[in-house]
Write an enzyme that holds these catalytic residues in place. Sequence first.
Site, mmCIF file in Angstrom:
data_model
loop_
_atom_site.group_PDB
_atom_site.id
_atom_site.type_symbol
_atom_site.label_atom_id
_atom_site.label_comp_id
_atom_site.label_asym_id
_atom_site.label_seq_id
_atom_site.Cartn_x
_atom_site.Cartn_y
_atom_site.Cartn_z
ATOM 1 N N SER A 42 0.871 -1.180 0.000
ATOM 2 C CA SER A 42 0.000 0.000 0.000
ATOM 3 C C SER A 42 0.908 1.230 0.000
ATOM 4 O O SER A 42 0.960 1.984 0.966
ATOM 5 C CB SER A 42 -0.923 -0.013 1.215
ATOM 6 O OG SER A 42 -0.193 0.074 2.417
ATOM 7 N N HIS A 146 -3.171 -5.940 2.022
ATOM 8 C CA HIS A 146 -2.303 -6.992 2.573
ATOM 9 C C HIS A 146 -2.962 -8.369 2.581
ATOM 10 O O HIS A 146 -2.332 -9.354 2.947
ATOM 11 C CB HIS A 146 -1.865 -6.634 3.993
ATOM 12 C CG HIS A 146 -0.976 -5.424 4.046
ATOM 13 N ND1 HIS A 146 -0.579 -4.828 5.220
ATOM 14 C CD2 HIS A 146 -0.393 -4.698 3.059
ATOM 15 C CE1 HIS A 146 0.197 -3.781 4.950
ATOM 16 N NE2 HIS A 146 0.311 -3.685 3.645
ATOM 17 N N GLU A 155 -5.056 -2.525 8.967
ATOM 18 C CA GLU A 155 -4.406 -3.136 10.139
ATOM 19 C C GLU A 155 -5.150 -2.795 11.425
ATOM 20 O O GLU A 155 -5.460 -1.626 11.672
ATOM 21 C CB GLU A 155 -2.956 -2.621 10.274
ATOM 22 C CG GLU A 155 -2.079 -2.992 9.101
ATOM 23 C CD GLU A 155 -0.748 -2.233 9.075
ATOM 24 O OE1 GLU A 155 -0.266 -1.832 10.153
ATOM 25 O OE2 GLU A 155 -0.213 -2.032 7.974
ATOM 26 N N GLU A 196 1.659 -9.504 6.594
ATOM 27 C CA GLU A 196 2.453 -9.233 7.803
ATOM 28 C C GLU A 196 2.205 -10.256 8.908
ATOM 29 O O GLU A 196 2.614 -10.049 10.049
ATOM 30 C CB GLU A 196 2.153 -7.818 8.314
ATOM 31 C CG GLU A 196 2.575 -6.739 7.330
ATOM 32 C CD GLU A 196 2.296 -5.331 7.821
ATOM 33 O OE1 GLU A 196 1.799 -5.167 8.952
ATOM 34 O OE2 GLU A 196 2.560 -4.386 7.060
ATOM 35 N N ASP A 232 -4.387 0.997 11.395
ATOM 36 C CA ASP A 232 -3.885 1.677 10.193
ATOM 37 C C ASP A 232 -4.993 1.557 9.160
ATOM 38 O O ASP A 232 -5.205 0.492 8.587
ATOM 39 C CB ASP A 232 -2.589 1.035 9.680
ATOM 40 C CG ASP A 232 -2.062 1.753 8.426
ATOM 41 O OD1 ASP A 232 -2.705 2.736 7.984
ATOM 42 O OD2 ASP A 232 -1.026 1.331 7.891
ATOM 43 N N GLU A 275 -3.546 5.469 12.144
ATOM 44 C CA GLU A 275 -2.648 5.853 11.044
ATOM 45 C C GLU A 275 -3.462 6.048 9.764
ATOM 46 O O GLU A 275 -4.401 5.295 9.501
ATOM 47 C CB GLU A 275 -1.626 4.721 10.874
ATOM 48 C CG GLU A 275 -0.577 4.941 9.799
ATOM 49 C CD GLU A 275 0.392 3.751 9.770
ATOM 50 O OE1 GLU A 275 0.761 3.228 10.849
ATOM 51 O OE2 GLU A 275 0.749 3.325 8.660
ATOM 52 N N ASP A 302 1.328 8.300 7.392
ATOM 53 C CA ASP A 302 2.227 7.392 6.658
ATOM 54 C C ASP A 302 2.250 7.848 5.197
ATOM 55 O O ASP A 302 3.165 8.578 4.774
ATOM 56 C CB ASP A 302 1.718 5.956 6.827
ATOM 57 C CG ASP A 302 2.444 4.946 5.947
ATOM 58 O OD1 ASP A 302 3.471 5.300 5.344
ATOM 59 O OD2 ASP A 302 1.988 3.782 5.854
ATOM 60 N N LYS A 327 9.634 5.235 7.526
ATOM 61 C CA LYS A 327 10.022 4.037 6.772
ATOM 62 C C LYS A 327 11.221 4.432 5.914
ATOM 63 O O LYS A 327 11.061 5.182 4.933
ATOM 64 C CB LYS A 327 8.886 3.606 5.848
ATOM 65 C CG LYS A 327 7.626 3.096 6.540
ATOM 66 C CD LYS A 327 6.487 2.981 5.530
ATOM 67 C CE LYS A 327 5.331 2.124 6.025
ATOM 68 N NZ LYS A 327 4.161 2.201 5.119
ATOM 69 N N HIS A 355 8.284 -1.053 9.727
ATOM 70 C CA HIS A 355 8.578 -2.047 8.683
ATOM 71 C C HIS A 355 7.719 -1.785 7.445
ATOM 72 O O HIS A 355 6.915 -0.843 7.430
ATOM 73 C CB HIS A 355 8.297 -3.456 9.232
ATOM 74 C CG HIS A 355 6.845 -3.724 9.542
ATOM 75 N ND1 HIS A 355 6.333 -4.988 9.702
ATOM 76 C CD2 HIS A 355 5.776 -2.877 9.707
ATOM 77 C CE1 HIS A 355 5.040 -4.928 9.951
ATOM 78 N NE2 HIS A 355 4.678 -3.654 9.966
ATOM 79 N N LYS A 378 6.452 -0.036 14.613
ATOM 80 C CA LYS A 378 5.440 -0.921 14.034
ATOM 81 C C LYS A 378 6.187 -1.981 13.246
ATOM 82 O O LYS A 378 6.832 -1.672 12.250
ATOM 83 C CB LYS A 378 4.538 -0.084 13.114
ATOM 84 C CG LYS A 378 3.157 -0.661 12.941
ATOM 85 C CD LYS A 378 2.257 0.250 12.147
ATOM 86 C CE LYS A 378 2.512 0.148 10.675
ATOM 87 N NZ LYS A 378 1.346 0.540 9.841
HETATM 88 C C1 LIG Z 1 3.476 -1.196 6.569
HETATM 89 C C2 LIG Z 1 2.513 -0.722 5.773
HETATM 90 O O1 LIG Z 1 2.186 -1.314 4.604
HETATM 91 P P1 LIG Z 1 3.025 -1.204 3.256
HETATM 92 O O2 LIG Z 1 4.414 -1.608 3.565
HETATM 93 O O3 LIG Z 1 2.315 -2.166 2.335
HETATM 94 O O4 LIG Z 1 2.937 0.219 2.800
HETATM 95 C C3 LIG Z 1 1.739 0.474 6.137
HETATM 96 O O5 LIG Z 1 0.883 0.912 5.378
HETATM 97 O O6 LIG Z 1 1.967 1.049 7.189
HETATM 98 MG MG LIG Z 2 0.422 2.599 6.852
#
Ligand SMILES: C=C(OP(=O)(O)O)C(=O)O
Ligand SMILES: [Mg+2]
Length: 401
Positions: A42, A146, A155, A196, A232, A275, A302, A327, A355, A378
């Site tokens: 995503s 996911h 999530e 995940e 999330d 999130e 994010d 990230k 992650h 996370k």
């Molecule tokens: C970890 C996540 O998913 P992705 O790595 O698919 O963006 C997220 O959206 O926070």
């Molecule tokens: Mg996210």
Amino acid sequence: MTLIRSVSLRRVLDSRGNSTVEADVLTESGGFGRAAAPSGASTGEYEAIELPTGESIAAARQHAVPRLVGEVHAGNQREVDAALRAADGTDDFSEIGANSAVAVSMAAAKAGADVLGAPLYQHLGGTFRGDNFPIPLGNVVGGGEHATEATHIQEFLAAPVGAPSVSEAVFANAAVHDRIGALLDERGIAAGTGDEGAWAPPIDDATALELVAEATDDVADDVGFEIGVGLDVAASELYDAGDGVYRYGDAERTPAEQVDYIARLVSEYDLAYVEDPVEENDFDGFADLTDRVGDRTVLCGDDLFVTNVDRLQRGIDEGAGNAVLVKPNQIGTLSDAVDAVELATRNGLQAVVSHRSGETEDATIAHLAVATDAPLIKTGTVGGERTAKLNELIRIAEDAV
Ligand SMILES: C=C(OP(=O)(O)O)C(=O)O
Ligand SMILES: [Mg+2]
């Protein structure tokens, strides 16, 4: 002496069975670091560019390796990351790929730490770091991008906010995951798992919230500390830009209704963390929600911020959110990721190191979170590529890395 002697790049597998970039960095004095790039499903519209693995490796070998070998010190992270940016020459790493960039950036940091004989978190954060630990947010139920045929919200997270230690928090999240498995079983709901490792049952979001609330309460009673619930929403994935509405299967919500909906969920479930409650271009909606419930919960951007200091500064200026997801592969280097944490912290926002849904055994983010004193991390709950980070946090806490 941390002058880089060689940089090797190779294709390895990630947790989804896709290829990803792994980098080895060797220094003149024999220091060694190895790291691998994660990958999102995503992904945000404004993230740095991930190139196909082979293409990224070829471009990095051509443009970046000559600027690093014999030129740059692995122990000087700013120098390494500036060389990667100069080699790429674009704002979004579209020439060499953020996947090669982040793998080299993290491998160089590990090589620098190896030469020093210090744990990575100390090389990155200094000798006085390592007393505070992030609370791990554990993905226990999920869907969205996911998993198919599961929840619309991406999530549902266990948030062990009252845990006295990182180890107790990690085991509490695993216990919540296990308890949800049992509750699903009792209700005759068959469920696989998503990317995940979270349960991915064919249930609606309201049922998932009830289930996670019940499981966190049960485990909190057992362990004797508070475990909250987080989400999330990954709202960009639900947003239909053509019609300007959020689609939850057959149901639709306008942007204003989306903000009302999330505010209601925060109150009803006393959510500890939310999130991406609105889509990645809606700074106004994010700010509205922050006005309404930002004093009661962590509202984290994010896809909104993509670990980018310019977008984060806009959020700070407009009052959109009170936390930033960090990230490293979203922006391409460790220096850029640390800049995002520092900008957030200076302005009273919380940093949540994270992650990706596609991961490897690489545990750099555990060290990054401790190095930057991030209050939250996370990194999933179960599954080898997730426990790699969680177990590293336990080792760091014990001074055993
Ligand atoms: C970890 C996540 O998913 P992705 O790595 O698919 O963006 C997220 O959206 O926070
Ligand atoms: Mg996210």
